[in-house]
Enzyme design. Sequence first.
Site, PDB file in Angstrom:
ATOM      1  N   ASP A  85       0.768  -0.990   0.049  1.00 20.20           N
ATOM      2  CA  ASP A  85      -0.023  -0.040   0.026  1.00 20.20           C
ATOM      3  C   ASP A  85       0.906   1.056   0.053  1.00 20.20           C
ATOM      4  O   ASP A  85       2.016   1.506   0.401  1.00 20.20           O
ATOM      5  CB  ASP A  85      -0.975   0.017   1.369  1.00 20.20           C
ATOM      6  N   HIS A 143      -6.095   3.052  -4.615  1.00 19.90           N
ATOM      7  CA  HIS A 143      -5.832   3.194  -2.893  1.00 19.90           C
ATOM      8  C   HIS A 143      -6.311   4.567  -2.611  1.00 19.90           C
ATOM      9  O   HIS A 143      -5.808   5.372  -1.392  1.00 19.90           O
ATOM     10  CB  HIS A 143      -4.687   2.995  -2.208  1.00 19.90           C
ATOM     11  N   HIS A 147      -5.318   9.413   0.106  1.00 24.32           N
ATOM     12  CA  HIS A 147      -5.402   8.680   1.088  1.00 24.32           C
ATOM     13  C   HIS A 147      -6.295   9.054   2.158  1.00 24.32           C
ATOM     14  O   HIS A 147      -5.762   9.172   3.611  1.00 24.32           O
ATOM     15  CB  HIS A 147      -3.942   8.437   1.629  1.00 24.32           C
ATOM     16  N   HIS A 239       3.727  -1.872   3.357  1.00 26.28           N
ATOM     17  CA  HIS A 239       3.712  -0.670   2.925  1.00 26.28           C
ATOM     18  C   HIS A 239       5.294  -0.920   2.040  1.00 26.28           C
ATOM     19  O   HIS A 239       6.414  -0.921   2.437  1.00 26.28           O
ATOM     20  CB  HIS A 239       3.747   0.321   3.763  1.00 26.28           C
TER      21      HIS A 239
END
Length: 310
Positions: A85, A143, A147, A239
């Site tokens: 991510d 995504h 964010h 991540h």
Amino acid sequence: MSRRWLAPLGGLFVLFLPTLGGGESDASQSPRAAIAPAPSEDAGELPDPEPRERRPAVSLWSPGHGPHTKFQPASGPRELLLSFDDGPDLKGTPLILEELDRRGLKAIFFVTGWRFAGDRPEDLARRDLVRKIAAHGHLVANHTFTHHNLCQNPGERDAEIDNNSALIGTTTGVPPLLFRAPYGGYCPGLEAALAARELPDVGWNLDPQDWKNRREEDVYNYLVGKVSRLRGRGILLLHDTHLASVRALPRFLDWLAHENQQAVEEGRPPVTIIDYGFLVPRRPMAASGVERVVGDLVADVGAPLQRLWH
């Protein structure tokens, strides 16, 4: 990825798959509890676009996918899907790609648009990196653009989803087929918005919380501890913007290769790292005129063959 073989998707599927048969799931931990600390330039991570004090905490309405998910069985006794991510990151993402390529593994990269929008040299470099992710056979997924928690900021929902989808489509030539909500946000409004766009929301059930645990050893120990007890299917969240995970990944994959060899020798099921194919929705490909041309060619070739056989 060709859309030729995609069949209709009948609505939204929240695809968070727990471990089965006695394994452990991290759904109860909540994907990101409270406010994450700001990334450090010195640590090789890009800064978040919004100041630390403005970043949303996970509310009671968006505790992650645990209570809301549809459970699906695994296709094997022990399976693991890799996902990353918040990238692309100019330091972390290339190292992860190199490691995955070396081992022939595929993963999902849930990217945030702010990192590769714009015309600065670093923006263009990150855009090239997104193209490289796709070119190497990994899946580039949505995504959001900045964010933000879309359940706490419903007025931003459409723009956050659509702007990032458009940017991914322009960059890679393929619009994203999957979505992951920042902070594990879940609410009826977001569910409806994703259903209207036929974007499955992909959760996770393994999370070392590398945004908080910044030591490589902590991430590695978590991965070994959880995956050694994995039953059914695990979806691992890491991540590529946090170097603790970037550095722990090769060690973990080396450990897993050794563990799998030992499992086979002892007659135990190994952990299979699977690709994203089981998550991708199936949709009809828009008619382009090619179908008729191909049909005519098949008919032209088939007629003399029919005469030969009869």
